[in-house]
Scaffold this motif. Structure first.
Motif, PDB file in Angstrom:
ATOM      1  N   ASP A  78     115.770  53.081 -51.457  1.00 48.31           N
ATOM      2  CA  ASP A  78     114.682  53.790 -52.143  1.00 48.31           C
ATOM      3  C   ASP A  78     115.263  55.064 -52.752  1.00 48.31           C
ATOM      4  N   ARG A  79     115.862  54.906 -53.925  1.00 46.80           N
ATOM      5  CA  ARG A  79     116.567  56.020 -54.563  1.00 46.80           C
ATOM      6  C   ARG A  79     116.305  55.974 -56.064  1.00 46.80           C
ATOM      7  N   PRO A  80     115.401  56.776 -56.573  1.00 46.81           N
ATOM      8  CA  PRO A  80     115.086  56.724 -58.001  1.00 46.81           C
ATOM      9  C   PRO A  80     116.229  57.249 -58.858  1.00 46.81           C
ATOM     10  N   ALA A  81     116.300  56.751 -60.056  1.00 48.88           N
ATOM     11  CA  ALA A  81     117.289  57.235 -61.013  1.00 48.88           C
ATOM     12  C   ALA A  81     116.968  58.674 -61.410  1.00 48.88           C
ATOM     13  N   VAL A  82     118.004  59.445 -61.711  1.00 44.99           N
ATOM     14  CA  VAL A  82     117.822  60.830 -62.138  1.00 44.99           C
ATOM     15  C   VAL A  82     118.607  61.068 -63.425  1.00 44.99           C
TER      16      VAL A  82
END
Length: 262
Positions: A78-82
């Motif tokens: 669970d790691r959104p793009a930045v």
């Protein structure tokens, strides 16, 4: 993103040797381990030790004649793009203590040798914009090739040859970032779509008060990588360190995306 990971290692040992394995995905806030098993076939006890920075776990094993290990896991990432360009620069004097070591040269990331190049090539850029330019330069300047730098070569060798494997891309990006006064470390990850399928090495850059995963090969995104280990360079993140000699019999790494309910 849910990932299924299956690893099989089979090595022969002409003489008994100690082996440090680092193949288990790390339990972190942005990646949750749903299922996990590590089976090491050995006549000797297995001892677990903490990984660098307290991330992940290593296992001491004893290789005698043969060592076979099988690892399976399902990881929920669970790691959104930045957008790296959105982060401003952080003065080195304001960096947290735990990042300072990642500003310094290491065996395979000779960052002190790139300071002049970075100043000239990327003049006028800072912070996330500079980081993004470094990633773009490495990706466009290198050719992915397994028949490239020496197995134990560093960022300088990769810079000269302009080709390498994932480890070499990571070393060069980390060295350039450190030369640009951006803390950077190497990271071992599992990621789907890596060609050829194998253990994968990427970089993490300290921007906006946190570590940001970046794959300079372009084969993986931050949203579909599961961290295994972090460190100064490939020495710290190797999946297997053998204190002696061994012969590869078989090795497979398979990582695939799972459906939400798969």
């Amino acid at each position: 993103m849910r990932l299924s990971i299956n690893v099989h290692l089979d090595y022969a040992f002409p003489e008994p040797a100690d082996v440090l394995l680092q193949v288990e995905a790390a339990a972190l806030t942005d990646q949750r381990i749903e299922v996990e098993s590590l089976l090491i076939r050995s006549d000797h006890p297995i001892r677990a030790v903490m990984g660098e920075e307290g991330i992940g776990q290593r296992c001491w094993a004893r290789g005698e004649r043969r060592l076979v290990a099988d690892y399976h896991a399902i990881i929920d990432v669970d790691r959104p793009a930045v957008d790296l360009a959105a982060f401003g620069p952080t003065p080195v004097s304001s960096l947290p203590a735990e990042t300072i070591g990642y500003l310094l040269p290491s065996r395979y990331c000779e960052s002190d040798r790139f300071e002049h190049f970075v100043r000239r090539q990327f003049a006028g850029l800072s912070g996330g914009e500079l980081a993004l330019a470094l990633v773009d330069w490495v990706q466009k300047s290198l050719e992915y090739s397994a028949a490239a730098t020496e197995p134990r070569g560093g960022a300088l060798a990769t810079f000269a040859e302009r080709r390498g494997v994932c480890r070499d891309y990571a070393h060069l990006l980390v060295a350039l970032a450190r030369a640009a006064e951006i803390p950077a470390r190497c990271v071992a990850v599992y990621a789907p779509g890596v060609d050829p399928p194998d253990f994968h090495a990427v970089a993490e850059l300290w921007l906006g008060g946190a570590w940001r995963l970046v794959d300079a090969t372009g084969m993986a995104t931050c949203a579909d990588m599961a961290r295994v280990a972090v460190g100064r360079d490939a020495t710290d993140i190797a999946f297997m360190t053998i204190f002696g000699t061994a012969q590869l019999i078989a090795q497979t790494v398979a990582v695939r995306r799972l459906a939400a309910d798969g």
